[in-house]
Scaffold this active site. Structure first.
Site, PDB file in Angstrom:
ATOM      1  N   HIS A 157       0.885  -1.166   0.000  1.00  0.00           N
ATOM      2  CA  HIS A 157       0.000   0.000   0.000  1.00  0.00           C
ATOM      3  C   HIS A 157       0.927   1.221   0.000  1.00  0.00           C
ATOM      4  CE1 HIS A 157      -3.226   2.787   1.591  1.00  0.00           C
ATOM      5  NE2 HIS A 157      -3.742   2.298   0.480  1.00  0.00           N
ATOM      6  N   HIS A 198       0.044   0.937  -6.402  1.00  0.00           N
ATOM      7  CA  HIS A 198       0.727   1.373  -5.176  1.00  0.00           C
ATOM      8  C   HIS A 198       2.209   1.033  -5.134  1.00  0.00           C
ATOM      9  CE1 HIS A 198      -2.381   3.134  -2.609  1.00  0.00           C
ATOM     10  NE2 HIS A 198      -3.213   2.193  -3.015  1.00  0.00           N
TER      11      HIS A 198
END
Length: 359
Positions: A157, A198
């Protein structure tokens, strides 16, 4: 053929109408599970119409969404044990959502599942974990989440993991570590799609080189049009095409417009810069021109941000985009590839691995 959800998608152009009969909209990324955790204690009630969320059954119908990858997400600042717990709780949310509205949602793992569920007028529901920290650095957890139906995992992430660099953190690994490559190979074996949204550009390249199966970007846009670090350079999109994968274009304004991104980073001071469906359509067309018509899709990130292009503030906005692309001259067959047929191909190509490894 489509037995559409009611109401039918709000489109007018003949090519858009035809496209909705050829393929489901398969959305690569929706954060309803996390938003429900934060605002409604994971409740699955009151999601029929006029909900507090950007996603509900009526809005999905008006957008023509026939399949949804539900994001199951954990913030990067959680411990590994907490990350696994949060992810499992959100998988539970998706299971409960399907149980609560069985006439609208059905669980899916394969391309054939999606086609059947869509043809019955329901939303095929798939699972995508956002961030490799969700497995707590454990191949065993990855295997068990695959048994629960996990169909993709984003390798990072916003922060690095211990085995992969993120696009928005300081590079420490130079891409994937040896363990990161092992995770990619195990995901291939399990039929869990490698999601490169990401991740850093180096991680993108390493993962594509390592993967024996098509990879995806579940919600990213084009670096050439907006230099946000979350976006994908043209050379990587060409590698993606050679790999057989799909980039699913995100609807998030910071990824679509450098002007909007600067305004956002500056604290949203002053008038909001223009943000229309054409900004999004430009990214879709750029990805088509670079990667090819067979390697593009849509990944909205609804319920993951509070602002979207004008007229597209909730999941009904898919219809706005499809109508606009039809107005730009897209034929129904190309729209259908973008909407879902390209992702269905990837699901087909990876379903054999998923079923054989988990039997």
């Amino acid at each position: 053929m489509l037995k559409p959800l009611a109401p039918f998608p709000d489109v007018n152009h003949p090519a858009a109408l035809d496209a909705y009969g050829l393929a489901p909209v398969i959305d690569g990324h929706n954060d309803l599970a996390w938003t429900a955790r934060e605002t409604a204690d994971y409740s699955v009630e009151n999601l029929e119409k006029d909900s507090i969320f950007q996603t509900d059954i009526d809005k999905l119908g008006r957008g023509g969404v026939g399949a949804q990858f539900w994001s199951v997400y954990t913030p990067c600042d959680r411990t590994e044990a907490e990350a696994v717990q949060y992810t499992l709780e959100q998988i539970d949310f998706v299971y409960r959502l399907i149980e609560r509205y069985p006439d609208t949602f059905e669980f899916a793992r394969t391309g054939d599942d999606v086609r059947r569920i869509w043809s019955e007028g329901k939303v095929a529901s798939l699972l995508g974990a956002e961030g490799g920290h969700s497995i707590g650095s454990s191949l065993g957890v990855l295997r068990m989440m695959a048994r629960l139906g996990l169909r993709y995992m984003t390798l990072t992430h916003n922060d690095n993991t211990g085995w992969a660099d993120s696009a928005t953190d300081t590079r420490v690994h130079g891409g994937l570590t040896d363990f990161g490559r092992e995770i990619v190979r195990e995901m291939n074996r399990l039929g869990v799609l490698v999601d490169l949204s990401h991740v850093s550009v180096e991680t993108m390249r390493d993962a594509i080189e390592t993967s024996s199966a098509p990879v995806i970007f579940s919600h990213s846009s084009c670096s050439q049009l907006c230099g946000h670090p979350r976006n994908v350079p043209d050379d990587v999109m060409r590698l993606l095409a050679a790999n057989g994968g799909v980039i699913m274009i995100a609807f998030v304004p910071m990824f679509l417009s450098a002007e909007y991104n600067e305004w956002f980073k500056g604290g949203r001071v002053g008038p909001r810069p223009a943000m229309t469906v054409d900004h999004l359509a430009d990214h879709v067309e750029h990805a088509r021109d670079v990667a090819g018509i067979d390697h593009i899709g849509l990944g909205s990130d609804y319920d993951g941000f509070d602002d979207f292009p004008d007229g597209m503030q909730d999941v009904s906005g898919f219809a706005v985009l499809i109508d606009r692309l039809a107005e730009r001259g897209w034929p129904a067959e190309d729209l259908a590839k973008l909407m879902g047929n390209n992702v269905l191909r990837v699901l087909d190509e990876t379903s054999v691995a998923s079923m054989s490894s988990l039997s």
